[in-house]
Design an enzyme around this catalytic site. Structure first.
Site, PDB file in Angstrom:
ATOM      1  N   LYS A  25       0.830  -1.206   0.000  1.00  0.00           N
ATOM      2  CA  LYS A  25       0.000   0.000   0.000  1.00  0.00           C
ATOM      3  C   LYS A  25       0.867   1.261   0.000  1.00  0.00           C
ATOM      4  O   LYS A  25       0.592   2.224  -0.737  1.00  0.00           O
ATOM      5  CB  LYS A  25      -0.923   0.007   1.220  1.00  0.00           C
ATOM      6  N   GLU A  35      10.570   9.535   2.361  1.00  0.00           N
ATOM      7  CA  GLU A  35      12.002   9.367   2.075  1.00  0.00           C
ATOM      8  C   GLU A  35      12.370   7.888   2.026  1.00  0.00           C
ATOM      9  O   GLU A  35      12.970   7.433   1.071  1.00  0.00           O
ATOM     10  CB  GLU A  35      12.835  10.086   3.143  1.00  0.00           C
ATOM     11  N   ARG A  74       9.739  -4.381  10.537  1.00  0.00           N
ATOM     12  CA  ARG A  74      10.348  -5.432  11.358  1.00  0.00           C
ATOM     13  C   ARG A  74       9.276  -6.244  12.058  1.00  0.00           C
ATOM     14  O   ARG A  74       8.169  -5.787  12.317  1.00  0.00           O
ATOM     15  CB  ARG A  74      11.308  -4.831  12.386  1.00  0.00           C
ATOM     16  N   LYS A 131       8.782  -8.514  15.578  1.00  0.00           N
ATOM     17  CA  LYS A 131       9.381  -8.850  16.867  1.00  0.00           C
ATOM     18  C   LYS A 131       9.795 -10.314  16.861  1.00  0.00           C
ATOM     19  O   LYS A 131       9.079 -11.178  16.350  1.00  0.00           O
ATOM     20  CB  LYS A 131       8.396  -8.602  18.006  1.00  0.00           C
ATOM     21  N   SER A 139      11.699 -11.504  22.003  1.00  0.00           N
ATOM     22  CA  SER A 139      11.191 -10.181  22.397  1.00  0.00           C
ATOM     23  C   SER A 139       9.744 -10.263  22.839  1.00  0.00           C
ATOM     24  O   SER A 139       9.332  -9.596  23.802  1.00  0.00           O
ATOM     25  CB  SER A 139      11.324  -9.203  21.230  1.00  0.00           C
ATOM     26  N   ARG A 182       7.247  -8.831  31.181  1.00  0.00           N
ATOM     27  CA  ARG A 182       7.268  -7.466  31.736  1.00  0.00           C
ATOM     28  C   ARG A 182       5.870  -6.943  32.001  1.00  0.00           C
ATOM     29  O   ARG A 182       5.634  -6.242  32.995  1.00  0.00           O
ATOM     30  CB  ARG A 182       7.995  -6.508  30.780  1.00  0.00           C
ATOM     31  N   ASP A 238       2.272  -4.414  18.646  1.00  0.00           N
ATOM     32  CA  ASP A 238       3.463  -3.941  17.936  1.00  0.00           C
ATOM     33  C   ASP A 238       4.356  -5.096  17.473  1.00  0.00           C
ATOM     34  O   ASP A 238       5.560  -4.909  17.274  1.00  0.00           O
ATOM     35  CB  ASP A 238       4.261  -2.980  18.815  1.00  0.00           C
ATOM     36  N   GLU A 275       1.763  -1.685  13.879  1.00  0.00           N
ATOM     37  CA  GLU A 275       2.143  -0.373  14.402  1.00  0.00           C
ATOM     38  C   GLU A 275       2.890   0.391  13.318  1.00  0.00           C
ATOM     39  O   GLU A 275       3.821  -0.136  12.701  1.00  0.00           O
ATOM     40  CB  GLU A 275       3.026  -0.503  15.641  1.00  0.00           C
TER      41      GLU A 275
END
Length: 232
Positions: free
Chosen positions: A14, A32, A37, A39, A43, A50, A66, A133
């Site tokens: 898109k 630009e 990426r 995870k 991670s 956490r 994310d 994200e």
């Protein structure tokens, strides 16, 4: 993980289409460069621990938004909101959340526009809406964020107070640079617009002048070819 990869592929396609279309229509590209990426499983597991999340696929899909991420880097601040509008106008993209760290920067000086969107992924037996994200920022914001990340990684998040203060000062300098570049960009656009208006006006004046001359030439040619009346 494959579904999240497909969601990234969908969004990158898109964005690529928007870039080419914008370049062709407006002779200008607000993007630009982009990077994406996923995870890593390590991670994801670390974030589960956490956040004290339930370690189930359902909980991860709903609460961890994310896993798939795209970063879009622009030249100017105004481009950030233009890109957001272009993406959110896509009929199959659902905007779930928007965090504007440009209008309201974080305490350390971080600036960026964060979007959480849902993108449909068409599998062979079903359609899944996947969270992606999207971070949109200027080159100056991206440079600052990259430097800040490296410093925090080096000091294992225990950054000396002096460096923290200098980072915030650098963030203010980056903001001022963005404002100056935006003003220059706007001035150039206005000059180009004025030049285009002058050229159009000159072209119209030339057309208004040449049309009567063509009529005069036609009249002159007709006068030479007209037969002389017979004399009695």
């Amino acid at each position: 993980m494959l579904i999240y990869k497909f969601a990234l592929d969908e969004m990158n396609t898109k964005i690529s289409i928007l870039k080419e279309e914008f370049q062709m229509i407006h002779d200008y590209n607000p993007i630009e460069h982009t990077s994406s990426r996923l995870k890593s499983p390590e991670s994801i597991l670390g974030k589960i621990m956490r956040k004290n999340m339930k370690p189930s696929l359902t909980a991860i899909k709903e609460n961890m938004r994310d896993i798939a991420g795209i970063r879009i880097t622009c030249s100017f601040r105004s481009d950030i909101y233009r890109i957001k509008e272009l993406l959110c106008n896509q009929q199959d993209i659902e905007l779930v959340e928007c965090k504007d760290y440009i209008e309201s920067p974080k305490n350390n000086g971080y600036q960026s526009l964060h979007l959480i969107v849902k993108v449909p992924v068409f599998m062979s037996d079903r359609v899944e809406k996947v969270y992606v994200e999207i971070q949109i920022r200027t080159i100056a914001m991206d440079f600052w964020a990259s430097l800040e990340h490296k410093i925090y990684y080096k000091y294992d998040n225990a950054v000396p107070e002096r460096l923290t203060a200098e980072l915030k000062e650098a963030a203010l300098a980056a903001t001022e640079l963005d404002r100056k570049m935006e003003a220059l960009h706007q001035e150039v656009r206005e000059l180009k617009s004025d030049d285009a208006t002058k050229l159009t006006k000159l072209h119209l004046e030339k057309e208004q002048f040449t049309i009567p001359m063509q009529l005069i030439e036609m009249i002159g040619e007709g006068a030479h070819t007209e037969e002389e009346p017979e004399t009695k």
